[in-house]
Every structure is written in C-alpha cells, then in structure tokens.
Design an enzyme around this catalytic site. Structure first.
Site, PDB file in Angstrom:
ATOM      1  N   CYS A 311       0.835  -1.206   0.000  1.00  0.00           N
ATOM      2  CA  CYS A 311       0.000   0.000   0.000  1.00  0.00           C
ATOM      3  C   CYS A 311       0.871   1.257   0.000  1.00  0.00           C
ATOM      4  O   CYS A 311       0.465   2.291  -0.542  1.00  0.00           O
ATOM      5  CB  CYS A 311      -0.956  -0.002   1.188  1.00  0.00           C
ATOM      6  N   HIS A 852      -1.524   1.732   7.433  1.00  0.00           N
ATOM      7  CA  HIS A 852      -2.019   1.552   6.065  1.00  0.00           C
ATOM      8  C   HIS A 852      -1.936   2.882   5.326  1.00  0.00           C
ATOM      9  O   HIS A 852      -2.243   3.940   5.877  1.00  0.00           O
ATOM     10  CB  HIS A 852      -3.468   1.057   6.089  1.00  0.00           C
TER      11      HIS A 852
END
Length: 907
Positions: A311, A852
């Site tokens: 990510c 994230h």
C-alpha cells in the site's frame, strides 16, 4: 524457558557445560565476527526465537535493549533451544515453516552456522531453521539472509490438488523447471510452466532463462501452472518466452499519445503502426477486464492491487500518476530521453517500468492494475523494498524520483564543476550560476518539474566566517513544531524515610536526554545540592531497568510506561554502596502454602542503598521497617495525600536507610538469634526466577543489586496502609477527552515551514569545517527558499526513531487546499508566482510498521477528488481531505494568467 533451582541439567536432557558463561560469550562473539568478515553468497544462517536467545544473552552477560551491562545479574541458564513460538503450529514437523510477518530483533535473531552448532552442542533443542545468505542490488551488492523463501502454488493441469514449491527468489526460471519436473516426474523438454497469477495464464516461462524468480515478477503464494506436452494449447510459444521483462524500446508516435490523452480514439494492444508501447494484456500488469481501454471511459480511476503490504507503493504511485506534467510526459514518446549509460541510473529500466504502469493506469478505465513488473524492478534496484514488509511512502517517493531522473537524464557525460562559495558576490548571481552548473549535469523532466533551490547559510561561532551556498532539493521535509516538547509525570520516592512518594509533571524536550528529565524533576522537587535522583522503570511490580546513562534519549520512554525517581543524599549512595530493592507480594487465596509457589507481586518496589558487606535477616528487616514507616497506620492521620509535598516523618532510628548493622538493632535482652522478623522475607533475583526464605540469622552477601520480597499477610495490611504502594502514575495518560483534544490540536503548515527555516546549530555529529578557523565547528545553520519548482512536494515528518522505539506523530496539520502562497518565504525576488494548489495527498493511518497508506488525488480532467485505497477507488468530498493522516502533500504552481486579455475578450 529457564531452569529452576530444583531441576538439574541432566533432568532436562542437557549435557554438562564444558565452559563457563563467560567462555560461551567469548566463543560466540568470536565466531560471529569471523562470519561477518567472510560474507559470501550461500553461507548458512539459522533462525532462533528471540525469546530464547534473549534469555541466553542475559545468562552470559551480553547487554540487551532491556537490560544494560550494569543491570545483568547472575541469571539462570536457559533450557533447550525452543523455536516453537516462531513456527507455524500446523506445519510439518519434518519441514517447519516460520510464521508470517515476523520481525528480526523482535521475534527472531539470525546466527551463523558455526554459532548454531555450538549452541546446539551446549543446549540441544530446536527445531533447526536454516536460511541462506543471498546478494541483492544492482549497483552495490548487499548481503541479506533470505528468511522467507519464495512460496509458489503449483497447479498440474493433469490433476486437481496444488503442490507447494519453496525456493529462493534468486533462483532462476531454469532452476524452477528442474524442481517442478523433479517433483512431478516430468521430463524438462515436455514441461511448460506458466505464470498463473490469479488463475490466469499471464506468460509462459522460458525453461532456459537465467532470470531470477523475483525479476520474473513471481510473487509469494501465487499460482504457477504446469502443462505437459500433448495438447495444442500448451505448445511452447517462442514469441512469448523471449519477452520476459525485456526492456522494450518505445517507438510510439505523437498521434498515439495524443489519442490517449484526448480520448480521440482507442489504442489496442499489439497494434500494427510500429508502436511498442503496449504488450499483450496476458503478459504482466494486466487489468481486471479484458477490454482495457475504450472510447468514452473515464481514465485515471484505475486502482492498484495490493501485492502484500505494498500500500505504501500504491499510495506513492497514485500521487505521481495524477501529477499533470508527469502524466503528460510519460504518455508521450520519451524513448530518446532514456539514458542507458548513466552509472547512477537503472539502465532506463525503472523509467520504462514506471511509464508502462502509468499508461496502464490511464488506459484501464476504472479497472484494477496489478503492478507486479514494477514491483520486481523496484526490488531489483532497491532491495530494501523487496519482500512484503511495510515501508515508508515518502522514502519510496524519494528513491523513485531520483531513479527516474537518472534514467531520463539527457546529459550523457557530466562535466566536472568545482563547488564554489559565494565569497561576497550577490546572491542572485551566485544562485543563477550554481543552478546552471546543476543543469549542466542534471537535465531531466524531474529536474524541470520537481526540483527547487535552497539558500544555505553557515556562520562560524568562533571567527564569524559566513559561508553561503545554493543547493537543489526535490522535496521539503518539515518538522511538526508542536511535538518538540512533551509532558512527563514521574513519581519521586524518598529513600531517607522522610516521606513516601510525590508525583511531579514536568515539560522536557521530546528528543531530550535522561539528564534533562532529572534536571527538570530536581527543580520541581527542590532537590538539594547534596542530593541526586536515580531513574527507573517499574513494570509488573518490579524494577524493569535503571536509566544509568544520563545521555540516553527520552524517546526510549513511552507514554504508557511508569517511571520513578528515587531521591538520595550523596552520602547514602557513596562509594561502597549497592542497591537494595524491596518487592511486595501476597499469597492468592487459592494457594495454601508458600513453599510450593511464589506469592503474587503487587505494589511499587522501594529502593535504598546499603553497605556492600554481609547483612543478616534482622538487618534487612529493620531497613524495611524504616522504609515502610510512612505507611504505618498509627501515623495515618499525619500522612497527607500523594499530591502533597510534605509527609509525616516517623520517630525511627537515624541512619536506618542503608547503614544499619546488627549491633544497631540489638537490645540488652535480645540477640539476633532470638529476635523474630517483623515480616516474612524472601531473597529473590531481579527477574524473580528463584525465591528463597530469609531467617533472622540468614546471611546475605549483597551484589550490585539485591532484591528482597516482603510477603504481606493480614497482619501487615492492618499495620500498614498498602494503598499508598499502588496507583503509580503513567508518563502521560491519554483518556478519551484528552485524545479528542489532541486530535483537535491544529498547527499550521506555515508554522511547520517556519520551524524548518529557523536558524539552529549543527549537531555534534555534523560539524562544519570552517575555512577561516581551519577547524571543525558546530556552526549555526540557516535555510532559505530561493527557487521553488512547479510541483512542490511537502513531507510532514510524522515518524520519529530512537534506539529502542519507532513512534508516529498524529498531530493535525492545517494545510491549504487552495491558494498556498509562499511568496514571503522565497528570498529570490524574481517576480514569479509562488501560489500553489493541492492536487494529491499520501495518507498514513494507524501506527508505525503496521499502518495503512492510501492516496487522495484530483483527477486532471475534472475538479473532483478521489480516494485511492489500493484496488478500491471512490469519490471523496474536498471537506474530507484534511485529516491527521496526511503525510505527503503534492502542490502544483498556479500559472500566471493574462487578466488584461481575458477582460478584453470578456468585454
């Protein structure tokens, strides 16, 4: 696992040790140094559970992050090597597999093969987990242990169930063929292996290829398909086999790029006009739809599939894929700009891989693109991004921009230019000359679009020499000024029996040292000149560690920890004195006897200093009575709340704290042998591995730290108020309301920029050689902005690092979305506009290491924002862009308009 006093080595199957723990330490240290001096590919290392290895280090006296050398006591030898806490419980016992996502130094350690053999010889145990040393990198080979080999799922088109194949990611395609054929009993010339990513035939692998599995874009846990000669569909296709990650020359016409940009038509894969921009969709980086691009589709809304903690990469790529000048450049024919000869570049391969990926994103409509080829190139040229661990999106951005620049640098032979100081010349002349020098060596779209220029001023603190230089920059890394200080609450204990403890909250520099904390506490508690403080961390009702090094960074102390400061007179802790720790425990109701099991600890340890001479149980009993005297319920009416400064000083014998001897406590009618102890006392080690009862005539020989456990029963609880031993405050308590207040705390982007541009002295490790003094000086440095680029990248420094911990700063930064005016910060008055508009944000949610990344980006063709969360893309309101997750901000300069002409046309 440790060995108790009642167990012997023979009982647990360990041979007699041939050497002392000191000899063990020497042997392992020498073997490790020898292995490090003879690194070569293929060397074997073994994975060992960090839990077991840390206990061995304590045993042999090797300082660890938890226990410094001065804290190590005679710990018991560990039991057999036990790696079961780091292997998959369901894995085959004959082929144990490591659990996923383990971290070196936290979950496991790596030791050379010779060290492993010695440890097994001494301790036995296992199971063994051998791993090979591999080399990675393109220019500079870096050695690393491949802890997690590549795991592939082999599907045989002749049968149903898949087979797991494990081999090094550095293994070649040819070696993969050999292993698969051996497992399946197939002749190599009859086998065809496909890259079967997501159960689709992506490309046929060449059995004679020397490309590594990593270079061939094979990912962890993905599928490969075996076809055995016999069907027409499985015939070997030479045209596909020779095209594995080959560097494809770019020969597209301008009309192709124009069609793509302006949506004037479609570009099909494999078109016949001579262009080689596009490969067959089945080869790599394919989209989810077979119709990758069609007229009228909204482009630029393609997501990027997460390949396993990628990510961070996806967030960066989406921000760059929505940078207008970057998109315009890579959708044109840039083949003439590729520099394959630049020793600092990647032979043009990184730029080609990035360009192909960007084209797929802008031709995929709203489908998902799989960035496998780009990930393989990234790992090849930057091994730190290989594997599947989480990384920093800004670090990846810095590498990518620099790599793209070197791959696209139009300067084939860089001229040698000697760096010069200003020597009193006007700033604008010097800056312009140095920028021309920089452009003479660096000429690429990245320099044109993303690079600006600093003015750096150094002033010698001794002779006053001023040095002015002008340096290029790619992005601004701004500190968060509100995080420079922190509040710390510490309980100050008094080792002289005058009072128990008092909490003090002080403000210190966040990156300060333990000395700064003790100085602040000393001022708060009115420390006398003849007194000092001893800092310690309390964990699980015992002293976890002492902060012996005054220069140790405060970043090693977290907000949820409990720190105490024991206050002593210098004569208490003078020469020949050692520490005595008093721990507290009580039997649980279900436990009938203390002989069979240790009591449950509670409360806060007390610490004092004693002479390093033998003491009897009576001596220690008297010391403890003195230390607990402030809790005596007889004087409870005189004891004030913990928040107050003064406490009752009981009538006890002077010199009790650490200077009692047996003659001080004897009376005319009682001898030490006759006198009963006031408490049930037990001698223990600092780690609570062993507990031995103390009698009145017991003789204790103090070590550097002596720990004694007081077993409390109903009698002690009636006599002393033990509630004062509880409720030790944490460094900083964040409740719901405090957290909400922290979230609402706003600092301006401008205050971050001003903190970055503020004058400050260089660090002691970054001394400047003064041409006036001819000495290295800790000069004062001042940065100014001189030239700003069209694309301004602003990095907010949210992550801090220390020897022990990594921390993230969640402070909310209020940044402009429109009309960011930096004119007043630019020293070069050239008449240019320095007004910027935000067009992309790289966000980080969660904590360091396990968070994230996502991206917000504004579509080029419309004034709407989108949230790019890996493969998921959705619209987002402009009002939702400002969050405390904003990490890297992307701004584009607003071009000067022609107001007069516009007004005339309007009229």
């Amino acid at each position: 696992m440790t060995i108790s006093d009642t167990e012997s080595m023979a009982d647990i199957g360990i041979c007699d040790f041939p050497c002392t723990t000191e000899e063990e330490r020497r042997i392992v240290t020498e073997m490790t140094k020898e292995a490090e001096a003879n690194l070569k590919e293929g060397n074997l290392y073994f994975v060992i559970s960090n839990r077991w290895y840390t206990s061995w280090e304590r045993c042999v006296g090797i300082p660890t992050e938890e226990f410094s050398s001065v804290e190590l006591s005679e710990a018991a030898r560990p039991g057999p090597i036990d790696n079961h806490d780091i292997i998959e419980s369901e894995s085959d016992a004959s082929d144990p597999q490591l659990r996923r996502m383990l971290e070196e130094g936290v979950d496991y350690v790596l030791v050379p093969q010779e060290v492993w053999r010695k440890l097994v010889e001494w301790y036995k145990g296992g199971p063994p987990l051998p791993r090979k040393l591999i080399s990675q990198g393109f220019f500079n080979k870096n050695y690393s242990v491949e802890v997690y080999p590549l795991c592939l799922q082999l599907t045989d088109d002749r049968d149903g169930p898949s087979t797991t194949i494990r081999l090094s990611k550095q293994a070649s395609i040819s070696q993969l063929y050999e292993m698969v054929c051996a497992v399946k009993g197939v002749a190599k010339e009859k086998a065809r292996i496909w890259d079967y990513y997501e159960k689709r035939k992506m490309k046929l692998l060449d059995p004679s290829s020397d490309l590594s599995l990593e270079e061939s874009s094979l990912q962890r846990d993905q599928d490969i398909l075996l076809e055995v000669d016999g069907s027409e569909s499985s015939q070997y296709d030479i045209s596909l086999a020779g095209n594995e990650l080959a560097l494809v020359p770019l020969e597209a016409t301008m009309s192709d790029a124009t069609d793509l940009m302006l949506d004037g038509g479609t570009l099909s894969y494999g078109h016949s006009n001579g262009s080689k921009f596009w490969r067959n969709a089945s080869e790599d980086d394919a989209c989810d739809s077979s119709s990758a691009f069609g007229k009228g589709k909204r482009r630029g809304l393609g997501g990027l599939q997460n390949l396993g903690n990628t990510c961070f990469m996806n967030s960066t790529l989406q921000c760059l894929a929505h940078t207008p000048p970057i998109v315009e450049y890579f959708l044109q024919d840039y083949s003439n700009d590729i520099n394959t000869e630049n020793p600092l570049g990647m032979r043009g391969e990184l730029a080609t891989a990035f360009g192909e990926l960007l084209r797929k994103l802008w031709s995929s409509g709203q489908n998902t693109v799989v960035p496998r080829s780009f990930k393989a190139k990234l790992a090849r040229f930057a091994p730190r991004f290989s594997g599947y661990n989480q990384h920093d999106s800004q670090e990846m951005l810095a590498f990518l921009l620099d790599g793209l620049h070197e791959d696209l640098n139009k300067v084939k032979r860089k001229p040698y230019i000697e760096a010069k100081d200003s020597d009193g010349h006007p700033d604008d002349e010097v800056a312009e000359e140095l920028w021309k020098y920089h452009k003479a060596r660096n000429d690429s779209v990245i320099v044109d679009v993303c690079q600006g220029q600093y003015k750096s001023t150094l002033v010698c603190p001794d002779c006053g020499k001023i040095s002015v230089t002008f340096d290029p920059f790619m992005y601004l890394s701004l500190p968060l000024p509100s995080t420079r200080t922190r509040s710390m609450t510490v309980a100050v204990f008094y080792g002289d029996e005058s009072r128990l403890w008092t909490p003090y909250t002080v403000t210190v520099l966040k990156d300060g040292s333990c000395r700064d904390l003790t100085n602040a506490l000393g001022t708060a508690c009115c420390l006398n000149n003849d007194e000092s403080l001893v800092l310690a961390e309390v964990y699980d009702h015992k002293i976890f560690r002492y902060f012996e090094d005054p220069l140790e960074s405060l970043t090693a102390i977290r907000d949820n920890e409990r720190i105490v400061a024991y206050r002593f007179n210098h004569m208490h802790k003078g020469q020949g004195k050692v520490k005595l720790e008093i721990l507290h425990g009580e039997l649980e109701k279900s436990i009938l006897t203390f002989v069979s099991r240790s009591p449950k600890r509670f409360g806060i340890p007390l610490v004092t200093y004693i002479n390093a001479e033998p003491l009897s149980g009576i001596d220690i009993d008297a010391i403890i009575s003195g230390l607990l005297s402030p809790l005596n319920r007889i004087h409870s009416s005189s004891i004030v709340d913990n928040g107050e400064e003064k406490r009752h000083i009981p009538d006890v014998a002077d010199e009790t704290s650490g200077r009692l001897s047996s003659k001080d406590v004897e009376t005319e009618n009682n001898t030490p042998d006759d006198r009963q102890l006031s408490f049930s006392l037990f001698l223990t080690d600092r780690h609570f591995f062993s507990v031995k009862p103390l009698e009145s005539d017991s003789v204790v020989k103090p070590g550097s730290v002596t720990s004694v456990l007081v077993q409390w029963n109903e009698k002690e609880h009636e006599q002393y108020d033990s509630s004062y031993l509880n409720d030790l405050p944490v460094i900083y308590k964040t409740d719901f309301f405090a957290k909400k207040a922290a979230e609402q705390e706003r600092i301006s982007l401008f205050s971050c920029l001003e903190a970055f541009l503020a004058e400050e002295p260089l660090g002691p490790d970054d001394m400047w050689y003064c041409p006036g003094c001819k000495e290295h000086r800790q000069a004062n440095k001042k940065l100014d902005l001189w030239k700003l680029p069209d694309i301004l990248v602003v990095h907010l420094k949210r992550f801090t690092f220390s020897r022990y911990f990594k921390n993230k700063i969640d402070t909310f930064v209020n940044f402009p979305i429109h009309d960011l005016d930096l004119s007043k910060y630019v020293k070069n008055k050239d008449g240019q506009s320095y007004l910027y508009e935000l067009y992309a944000i790289s966000n980080h949610y969660g904590f360091m290491g396990d968070g994230h990344y996502t991206a917000f980006a504004k579509l080029m063709d419309e004034n709407e924002w989108y949230d790019f969360n890996d493969s998921h893309v959705s619209g987002v309101n402009e009002s939702e862009l400002k969050t405390s997750a904003a990490y890297v901000l992307f701004y584009q300069r607003v071009k000067k308009s022609e107001p007069e002409k516009s007004n005339m046309d309007m009229d």
